[in-house]
Design an enzyme around this catalytic site. Structure first.
Site, PDB file in Angstrom:
ATOM      1  CD  GLU A 107     -30.325  63.738  23.919  1.00 45.70           C
ATOM      2  OE1 GLU A 107     -31.004  63.165  24.804  1.00 45.70           O
ATOM      3  OE2 GLU A 107     -29.867  63.157  22.937  1.00 45.70           O
ATOM      4  CD  GLU A 127     -28.695  60.609  27.536  1.00 43.92           C
ATOM      5  OE1 GLU A 127     -27.573  61.007  27.925  1.00 43.92           O
ATOM      6  OE2 GLU A 127     -29.549  61.364  27.042  1.00 43.92           O
TER       7      GLU A 127
HETATM    8  C1  3H9 Z   1     -32.591  59.862  28.277  1.00 45.88           C
HETATM    9  O1  3H9 Z   1     -32.762  61.023  28.500  1.00 45.88           O
HETATM   10  C2  3H9 Z   1     -32.619  59.255  26.901  1.00 45.88           C
HETATM   11  C3  3H9 Z   1     -32.633  60.275  25.805  1.00 45.88           C
HETATM   12  O2  3H9 Z   1     -31.330  60.624  25.432  1.00 45.88           O
HETATM   13  C4  3H9 Z   1     -33.256  59.718  24.577  1.00 45.88           C
HETATM   14  C5  3H9 Z   1     -34.727  59.528  24.620  1.00 45.88           C
HETATM   15  C6  3H9 Z   1     -35.298  59.090  23.317  1.00 45.88           C
HETATM   16  N1  3H9 Z   1     -37.073  59.128  34.677  1.00 45.88           N
HETATM   17  O3  3H9 Z   1     -32.356  60.761  41.934  1.00 45.88           O
HETATM   18  P1  3H9 Z   1     -33.429  61.248  42.809  1.00 45.88           P
HETATM   19  C7  3H9 Z   1     -37.042  59.755  39.769  1.00 45.88           C
HETATM   20  S1  3H9 Z   1     -32.315  58.771  29.524  1.00 45.88           S
HETATM   21  C8  3H9 Z   1     -37.928  58.649  35.603  1.00 45.88           C
HETATM   22  O4  3H9 Z   1     -33.677  60.544  44.076  1.00 45.88           O
HETATM   23  P2  3H9 Z   1     -31.955  63.678  43.232  1.00 45.88           P
HETATM   24  C9  3H9 Z   1     -36.257  58.859  40.710  1.00 45.88           C
HETATM   25  O5  3H9 Z   1     -36.455  57.501  40.414  1.00 45.88           O
HETATM   26  C10 3H9 Z   1     -32.401  59.764  31.007  1.00 45.88           C
HETATM   27  N2  3H9 Z   1     -37.772  58.882  36.927  1.00 45.88           N
HETATM   28  O6  3H9 Z   1     -33.277  62.810  43.097  1.00 45.88           O
HETATM   29  C11 3H9 Z   1     -36.802  59.272  42.056  1.00 45.88           C
HETATM   30  O7  3H9 Z   1     -38.041  58.641  42.216  1.00 45.88           O
HETATM   31  P3  3H9 Z   1     -38.501  58.155  43.672  1.00 45.88           P
HETATM   32  C12 3H9 Z   1     -31.200  60.588  31.198  1.00 45.88           C
HETATM   33  C13 3H9 Z   1     -36.736  59.616  37.303  1.00 45.88           C
HETATM   34  O8  3H9 Z   1     -32.397  65.039  43.525  1.00 45.88           O
HETATM   35  C14 3H9 Z   1     -37.085  60.764  41.877  1.00 45.88           C
HETATM   36  O9  3H9 Z   1     -37.156  60.996  40.475  1.00 45.88           O
HETATM   37  N3  3H9 Z   1     -31.269  61.254  32.455  1.00 45.88           N
HETATM   38  C15 3H9 Z   1     -35.820  60.129  36.397  1.00 45.88           C
HETATM   39  O10 3H9 Z   1     -30.987  63.001  44.107  1.00 45.88           O
HETATM   40  C16 3H9 Z   1     -36.009  61.645  42.458  1.00 45.88           C
HETATM   41  O11 3H9 Z   1     -34.754  61.245  41.916  1.00 45.88           O
HETATM   42  C17 3H9 Z   1     -30.742  60.720  33.573  1.00 45.88           C
HETATM   43  O12 3H9 Z   1     -30.143  59.676  33.548  1.00 45.88           O
HETATM   44  C18 3H9 Z   1     -36.016  59.867  35.026  1.00 45.88           C
HETATM   45  N4  3H9 Z   1     -35.190  60.343  34.079  1.00 45.88           N
HETATM   46  O13 3H9 Z   1     -31.315  63.651  41.782  1.00 45.88           O
HETATM   47  C19 3H9 Z   1     -30.945  61.497  34.837  1.00 45.88           C
HETATM   48  N5  3H9 Z   1     -34.866  60.825  37.072  1.00 45.88           N
HETATM   49  O14 3H9 Z   1     -38.561  59.401  44.493  1.00 45.88           O
HETATM   50  C20 3H9 Z   1     -31.445  60.602  35.929  1.00 45.88           C
HETATM   51  C21 3H9 Z   1     -35.203  60.749  38.371  1.00 45.88           C
HETATM   52  O15 3H9 Z   1     -39.800  57.484  43.420  1.00 45.88           O
HETATM   53  N6  3H9 Z   1     -31.733  61.306  37.131  1.00 45.88           N
HETATM   54  N7  3H9 Z   1     -36.328  60.023  38.514  1.00 45.88           N
HETATM   55  O16 3H9 Z   1     -37.423  57.198  44.134  1.00 45.88           O
HETATM   56  C22 3H9 Z   1     -30.792  61.739  37.994  1.00 45.88           C
HETATM   57  O17 3H9 Z   1     -29.607  61.671  37.730  1.00 45.88           O
HETATM   58  C23 3H9 Z   1     -31.248  62.308  39.290  1.00 45.88           C
HETATM   59  O18 3H9 Z   1     -32.530  61.841  39.528  1.00 45.88           O
HETATM   60  C24 3H9 Z   1     -31.263  63.859  39.392  1.00 45.88           C
HETATM   61  C25 3H9 Z   1     -31.938  64.270  40.701  1.00 45.88           C
HETATM   62  C26 3H9 Z   1     -29.823  64.361  39.358  1.00 45.88           C
HETATM   63  C27 3H9 Z   1     -32.042  64.455  38.261  1.00 45.88           C
END
Ligand code: 3H9
Length: 703
Positions: A107, A127
């Site tokens: 976004e 999301e």
């Molecule tokens: C949003 O964006 C709302 C908006 O539209 C509106 C706002 C107003 N936040 O998955 P991994 C941490 S909602 C905080 O193992 P990979 C995760 O917990 C968000 N922490 O790595 C982990 O911590 P730890 C929309 C986050 O390489 C570490 O990072 N976005 C977040 O297998 C590594 O993550 C999503 O839903 C976060 N957003 O995969 C994307 N993301 O090492 C969510 C990750 O302490 N994320 N962490 O356990 C993912 O899909 C995967 O993490 C990603 C990397 C593909 C990025």
């Protein structure tokens, strides 16, 4: 190079300003990243730069809002303010994407005037998986690029789309050369300026959403489409559709207001709280308190599987899918041929559904070799035994494996309930023996219970868990006890489901209550599917239970057209008058007055025993943490994600409420309802299951 804040740098390269965000692990939009963006752009505007590139350091572009900040007090610059600042730039802003641009990250990129991505990058608005909608303008901007229909599909599936497809959709404008993103982004920026290209603001465009104004039926069609079946019980998909309707029918600013209103509803909902909990819980499972970074991981490059049945074949597919060749051993050629035909059938179906080519089917089948002799396991790194549940057979197999397998090979059993210690006792190397309990169908279900036996070594545990991760499972380390974690709790639920029937509740009312709670099916539908006669024999049947009586009537479940339900030729079940009479007869005999059972009562009677059993499991340290138990139930038994798992659900109910109800039920029905000591303790301390500290699985040799 100017340091803007702890996560942001600004570099001026002649006429191009480069803002770099560096906030590991995934550059999530935490308050300091938002502040960094605000101050970075403000600083860039004050330079002579004629274009601005926004890029990220580390493994990814911005992966979204910082999920851990939701629900906390607002801090720093708002994302909307940052986005408005970017869009208002008088010089072109180019977002340079690698890794993943997800959620709020995409976004933000959509507020740049142009986007460039490396071929390996992916973009998505996931999301929905957190029970949310893209709440930073995504629901209003995406339809303006890809149209209403595609936008609904994109956002309700949360799919991560490869860069080349993003290019086709117009989501990115150019592809960079892999590894050369920054230079290519600068070149693009200079070219845009030289060619006098306009400052493209997605919010201004209308041509992609206009057609949907004349076809308003697309929204209801989407709501009733096949894809929408997955939305049952989830709130976010409907809110996303409403936002896309707003994008089509309202001016941009009004659409944004609608998006904000619906986002606020979702972010404060229990469903989203549960889904965010699940996001972190899925990542917690891999953290083992007594396995450190230094614990060795054994190589798993070849795998042997014993048994070509449904489980063995499904397990084999998991490995082949990630490029690990397998050898399947069976006792006879027919069983091998049948098993392989099922695997081939599964792959061919995937190919017909467009997931991969027929050549790929052949390549995958080529990675499976078969044998009738376990001696062929001499060199494999891991063996997984998947034969039927008989301790003597399993011990015999493990005794042979002990003789055949090379030192250091991991010897795993797929048993769903048998004692791994006893299986390990058939070998001279119990440290190499572990449980790897896959769920059926093993190529589909994500759950993997990794069972630590008394003598399993830490390196074998580490290897089994890492292997589980590699093959795409959500693993949870558990201890040896009857049924381990998942089936132990299932047994507790089953006992109570039968008790409900004995009191006169109808199986279809019980099943419907659980279906409406969010399960795919209830216990009696499950029983009919699995076969009522598992573990039943005519010779020993006493007719003492409803199940036995049904079996005696040759009602064995779906497979012969009659079980708790009657089935038509398409295996569609309907309430059976025979079962109804039986239930009434048993209730009458037990002196239970005929009455109706409310759905709430049924759910409570089935869920509370699971929670109580879960508490005992945690207390006995057969699970590391409460959220691991929840992951097993979500990924192995289809517990509804938006209810976060039984332990999360208990925390939401309030443990004092849970305890009080258990005590009432104990007074009414006896000690099977006796609350777990841990539950009493947590209530006394005012704590929740989530507060229970993660501890290693208890084994005699450990603490
Ligand atoms: C949003 O964006 C709302 C908006 O539209 C509106 C706002 C107003 N936040 O998955 P991994 C941490 S909602 C905080 O193992 P990979 C995760 O917990 C968000 N922490 O790595 C982990 O911590 P730890 C929309 C986050 O390489 C570490 O990072 N976005 C977040 O297998 C590594 O993550 C999503 O839903 C976060 N957003 O995969 C994307 N993301 O090492 C969510 C990750 O302490 N994320 N962490 O356990 C993912 O899909 C995967 O993490 C990603 C990397 C593909 C990025």
């Amino acid at each position: 190079m100017t340091t803007i804040n702890d996560v942001t740098e600004l570099e001026i390269d002649g006429d191009v300003a480069v803002i770099t965000i560096d906030s590991p692990p995934v550059n999530a939009l935490s308050h300091n990243v938002r502040d960094g963006l605000w101050d970075g752009f403000t600083a860039a505007f004050a330079t002579e730069a004629t274009s601005i590139v926004l890029i990220c350091a580390g493994r990814t572009f911005i992966a979204g809002a910082d999920i851990s900040e939701f629900g906390g007090a607002p801090k720093g610059k708002g994302l909307g303010e940052v986005q408005a600042l970017m869009e208002s730039s008088s010089v072109p802003v180019i977002a340079a994407i690698h890794g993943t641009a997800l959620g709020g990250g995409l976004e933000v990129a959509l507020c740049a005037h142009y986007r460039i991505a490396v071929p390996s990058a992916k973009c998505g608005l996931p999301e929905v998986h957190l029970g949310l909608l893209p709440g930073a303008g995504g629901t209003q901007r995406l339809p303006r690029i890809v149209g209403a229909q595609k936008a609904m599909e994109f956002m309700t599936s949360g799919v991560h789309v490869p860069a080349s497809d993003c290019l086709d959709m117009g989501l990115v404008d150019e592809l960079a050369v892999e590894g050369n993103l920054l230079d290519d982004a600068k070149t693009m920026a200079r070219r845009l300026v030289a060619e006098g290209k306009p400052l493209k603001k997605i919010s201004d465009s209308d041509d992609k959403v206009a057609p949907a104004r004349n076809t308003p039926e697309i929204f209801d069609e989407f709501r009733s489409s096949k894809a929408a079946r997955k939305f049952r019980g989830f709130k976010a998909p409907e809110s996303i559709i409403k936002c896309v309707e707003a994008a089509v029918n309202l001016p941009f600013e009004e659409g944004i207001a609608r998006e904000r209103e619906l986002f606020t509803e979702l972010v404060t909902s229990p469903e989203s709280a549960a889904q965010r909990y699940v996001f972190f819980a899925e990542r917690q499972v891999w953290k083992l308190p007594d396995v450190s970074r230094d614990t060795p991981e054994l190589p798993v490059e070849t795998v042997g599987i014993i048994g070509a049945g449904t489980m063995g074949g499904g397990i084999a597919m998991n490995f082949v899918n990630v490029g690990i060749p397998v050898t399947i051993v069976e006792t006879n050629q027919d069983a091998l041929d049948r098993g392989l035909a099922v695997v081939r059938g599964n792959y061919e179906r995937s190919s017909r559904n467009g997931r991969f080519s027929m050549d790929e089917v052949e390549r995958r089948m080529g990675m499976i070799s078969t044998s009738l002799d376990m001696a062929d396991f001499a060199d494999v790194d891991m063996v997984i035994e998947a034969v039927f549940e008989n301790m003597d057979v399993k011990k015999e197999i493990f005794g042979k494996l002990d003789e055949i397998c090379k030192p250091g090979a991991v010897l795993a059993s797929n048993t769903s309930a048998l004692n791994i210690d006893e299986i390990a006792s058939a070998t001279t190397r119990p440290e190499s023996v572990i449980g790897m309990h896959f769920f059926s169908p093993a190529n589909v279900m994500k759950c993997l219970e990794v069972v630590r036996a008394d003598h399993t070594s830490l390196e074998v545990i580490n290897t089994a868990m890492k292997t589980g991760k590699k093959i795409g499972k959500i693993g949870a380390l558990v201890g040896v006890c009857p049924g381990f974690v998942g089936n132990r709790m299932l047994f507790a639920r089953r006992v109570e489901a039968m008790a409900l029937l004995d009191e006169g509740a109808m199986p279809w009312d019980v099943d419907k209550a659980l279906y409406d709670f969010g399960f795919a099916m209830g216990p009696f539908q499950m029983s009919d599917l699995a076969g009522l006669d598992i573990g039943w024999s005519k010779e020993t049947s006493t007719g003492a239970t409803i199940r036995e009586r049904l079996c005696e009537l040759d009602r064995r479940g779906q497979k012969n057209g009659a079980g708790y339900y009657d089935y038509d030729e398409n295996r569609v079940g309907s309430p059976s008058p025979i079962t109804e009479e039986l239930v009434k007869e048993f209730a009458e005999k037990a002196g239970k007055p005929a009455r109706t059972f409310t759905a709430d009562e049924i759910v409570e009677r089935l869920v509370l025993p699971m929670i109580n059993e879960g508490a005992k499991i945690l207390e006995e340290r057969k699970a590391i943490r409460a959220s691991d138990i929840d992951m097993i139930w979500i990924n192995g038994y289809n517990w509804p994600v938006y209810r976060g798992g039984p332990m999360f659900h208990a925390d939401q109910m309030g443990l004092d409420t849970v305890l009080a109800r258990l005590k009432e039920l104990q007074a009414e029905f006896g000690d099977k309802w006796k609350p777990a000591a841990l539950l009493e303790q947590l209530v006394a301390e005012g704590k929740t299951f989530a507060d229970v500290e993660a501890k290693p699985i208890k084994v005699p040799s450990g603490s």
